[in-house]
Write a protein that holds these residues in place. Sequence first.
Motif, PDB file in Angstrom:
ATOM      1  N   GLU A 152       0.845  -1.203   0.000  1.00  0.00           N
ATOM      2  CA  GLU A 152       0.000   0.000   0.000  1.00  0.00           C
ATOM      3  C   GLU A 152       0.874   1.245   0.000  1.00  0.00           C
ATOM      4  O   GLU A 152       0.578   2.235  -0.674  1.00  0.00           O
ATOM      5  CB  GLU A 152      -0.921   0.002   1.236  1.00  0.00           C
ATOM      6  CG  GLU A 152      -1.973   1.116   1.235  1.00  0.00           C
ATOM      7  CD  GLU A 152      -1.557   2.410   1.933  1.00  0.00           C
ATOM      8  OE1 GLU A 152      -2.329   3.369   1.886  1.00  0.00           O
ATOM      9  OE2 GLU A 152      -0.443   2.471   2.500  1.00  0.00           O
ATOM     10  N   TYR A 211       3.457   9.189  12.643  1.00  0.00           N
ATOM     11  CA  TYR A 211       3.066   8.706  11.311  1.00  0.00           C
ATOM     12  C   TYR A 211       4.282   8.541  10.409  1.00  0.00           C
ATOM     13  O   TYR A 211       5.075   9.476  10.243  1.00  0.00           O
ATOM     14  CB  TYR A 211       2.083   9.706  10.704  1.00  0.00           C
ATOM     15  CG  TYR A 211       1.640   9.400   9.292  1.00  0.00           C
ATOM     16  CD1 TYR A 211       0.915   8.259   9.004  1.00  0.00           C
ATOM     17  CD2 TYR A 211       1.953  10.271   8.258  1.00  0.00           C
ATOM     18  CE1 TYR A 211       0.498   7.987   7.707  1.00  0.00           C
ATOM     19  CE2 TYR A 211       1.537  10.017   6.957  1.00  0.00           C
ATOM     20  CZ  TYR A 211       0.814   8.875   6.690  1.00  0.00           C
ATOM     21  OH  TYR A 211       0.405   8.612   5.403  1.00  0.00           O
ATOM     22  N   HIS A 212       4.452   7.334   9.875  1.00  0.00           N
ATOM     23  CA  HIS A 212       5.544   7.006   8.952  1.00  0.00           C
ATOM     24  C   HIS A 212       6.927   7.224   9.560  1.00  0.00           C
ATOM     25  O   HIS A 212       7.888   7.508   8.839  1.00  0.00           O
ATOM     26  CB  HIS A 212       5.397   7.760   7.628  1.00  0.00           C
ATOM     27  CG  HIS A 212       4.315   7.196   6.765  1.00  0.00           C
ATOM     28  ND1 HIS A 212       4.059   7.608   5.485  1.00  0.00           N
ATOM     29  CD2 HIS A 212       3.410   6.209   7.015  1.00  0.00           C
ATOM     30  CE1 HIS A 212       3.045   6.907   4.981  1.00  0.00           C
ATOM     31  NE2 HIS A 212       2.633   6.057   5.901  1.00  0.00           N
ATOM     32  N   ARG A 271      -6.096   7.902  -1.013  1.00  0.00           N
ATOM     33  CA  ARG A 271      -5.087   7.675   0.035  1.00  0.00           C
ATOM     34  C   ARG A 271      -5.145   6.298   0.683  1.00  0.00           C
ATOM     35  O   ARG A 271      -4.355   6.024   1.576  1.00  0.00           O
ATOM     36  CB  ARG A 271      -5.172   8.756   1.116  1.00  0.00           C
ATOM     37  CG  ARG A 271      -4.542  10.071   0.685  1.00  0.00           C
ATOM     38  CD  ARG A 271      -4.231  10.982   1.865  1.00  0.00           C
ATOM     39  NE  ARG A 271      -3.131  10.476   2.690  1.00  0.00           N
ATOM     40  CZ  ARG A 271      -2.726  11.053   3.814  1.00  0.00           C
ATOM     41  NH1 ARG A 271      -3.329  12.133   4.262  1.00  0.00           N
ATOM     42  NH2 ARG A 271      -1.727  10.539   4.507  1.00  0.00           N
ATOM     43  N   ASP A 284      -7.662   1.429   7.834  1.00  0.00           N
ATOM     44  CA  ASP A 284      -6.267   1.866   7.716  1.00  0.00           C
ATOM     45  C   ASP A 284      -6.049   2.939   8.772  1.00  0.00           C
ATOM     46  O   ASP A 284      -6.544   4.061   8.633  1.00  0.00           O
ATOM     47  CB  ASP A 284      -6.049   2.413   6.298  1.00  0.00           C
ATOM     48  CG  ASP A 284      -4.608   2.805   6.013  1.00  0.00           C
ATOM     49  OD1 ASP A 284      -3.756   2.683   6.918  1.00  0.00           O
ATOM     50  OD2 ASP A 284      -4.336   3.240   4.873  1.00  0.00           O
TER      51      ASP A 284
HETATM   52  N1  DPN Z   1      -3.120   5.340   3.682  1.00  0.00           N
HETATM   53  C1  DPN Z   1      -2.515   5.720   4.932  1.00  0.00           C
HETATM   54  C2  DPN Z   1      -1.065   5.373   4.880  1.00  0.00           C
HETATM   55  O1  DPN Z   1      -0.861   4.212   4.851  1.00  0.00           O
HETATM   56  O2  DPN Z   1      -0.164   6.194   4.886  1.00  0.00           O
HETATM   57  C3  DPN Z   1      -2.856   7.058   5.434  1.00  0.00           C
HETATM   58  C4  DPN Z   1      -4.306   7.382   5.368  1.00  0.00           C
HETATM   59  C5  DPN Z   1      -5.271   6.444   5.680  1.00  0.00           C
HETATM   60  C6  DPN Z   1      -4.691   8.629   4.992  1.00  0.00           C
HETATM   61  C7  DPN Z   1      -6.636   6.776   5.586  1.00  0.00           C
HETATM   62  C8  DPN Z   1      -6.023   8.981   4.913  1.00  0.00           C
HETATM   63  C9  DPN Z   1      -6.980   8.042   5.222  1.00  0.00           C
END
Ligand code: DPN
Length: 322
Positions: free
Chosen positions: A171, A291-292, A247, A200
């Motif tokens: 993903e 995040y990340h 996203r 997610d």
């Molecule tokens: N898709 C997510 C990620 O893995 O970075 C972040 C995300 C999830 C953003 C749901 C918006 C909504």
Amino acid sequence: MRLRLALVTLSTVALAGAVTYGTASGAQAPSLSPKQARIAAAPDIPVADVQAHLAQLQGIADANGGNRAHGRPGFRAGLDYVKGALDAAGFTTQLQEFSAGGTGWNLIADWPGGDENQTMMFGGHADSVPAGPGINDNGSGSAGLLEVALTVAETHLQPAKHLRFAWWGAEELGLVGSSEYVSSLPQTEIDKIAGYVNFDMIGSPNPGYFVYSSADQPEGSAAFEKMLTDDYTARGIQTEPITVGGRSDHAAFADAGIPTGGTFSGAEEIKTDEQAAKWGGTAGQAFDECYHSACDTADNIDVPALDANSDVLADAVWTLSA
Ligand code: DPN
Ligand code: CA
Ligand code: ZN
């Protein structure tokens, strides 16, 4: 686990009994609203069981260079942990292999039974970014989906629709695994998918409660948005609709004309004063400051949010497959 489910069943029976007959002492039973009664139909997922899966995913990252990223050994090790638990519980599992600058896999798990011409799918991504173990993003959704799937097995759920769970690869490279899955299906198989609901990031440490908006999605998604929103409302939790767009992994399904929905507790965006007033937590700070990052570890989770979101996930599975 068995004891826990026996208790869930008993409390559900007790609740149902209270509605019909009142309590043994003859005192007036509390009456349930229709929404509360519906929540009582799906099991309460013990958050400790979801956290136990997160601890396993953290250990797998620790043993594999600190991450579970596409193309790295920790990704496959994490997926094998999920697959092993599902296989032992009686799911029919498949690994769908694809290549994207390295080999990736989706894990697809079918619960035998139900009408395969009406298949309800629930999923989330199983890969982290290379920077860290990805416990909120998206160990949280992966673990919630796993525990709910195991509860489907333990309770011998016999849904009217066919139930399929998915853990996507790559993903973080650009929705690669879920796009591979949808594009691998002939139109006749696409037509059998009644809907897809995505999870997610469902344990953000400074949480929000977002429900995927149906505003820019095909007909049918509005029903998912309403079901999820009503469920939070019945639990006393206010939500906000969010346009997730491209996203996350629902996108390929939406593009194929399949109704989609999902829940999300927030990523790098900053919580406003208004949001902190309704959800608690810290205004002016990100929903997930890790995040990340390397610090997206087992302690980067708001446990009450993970609990509520796992219970909503269970209710979505029970309600939408019925
Ligand atoms: N898709 C997510 C990620 O893995 O970075 C972040 C995300 C999830 C953003 C749901 C918006 C909504
Ligand atoms: Ca719970
Ligand atoms: Zn991510």
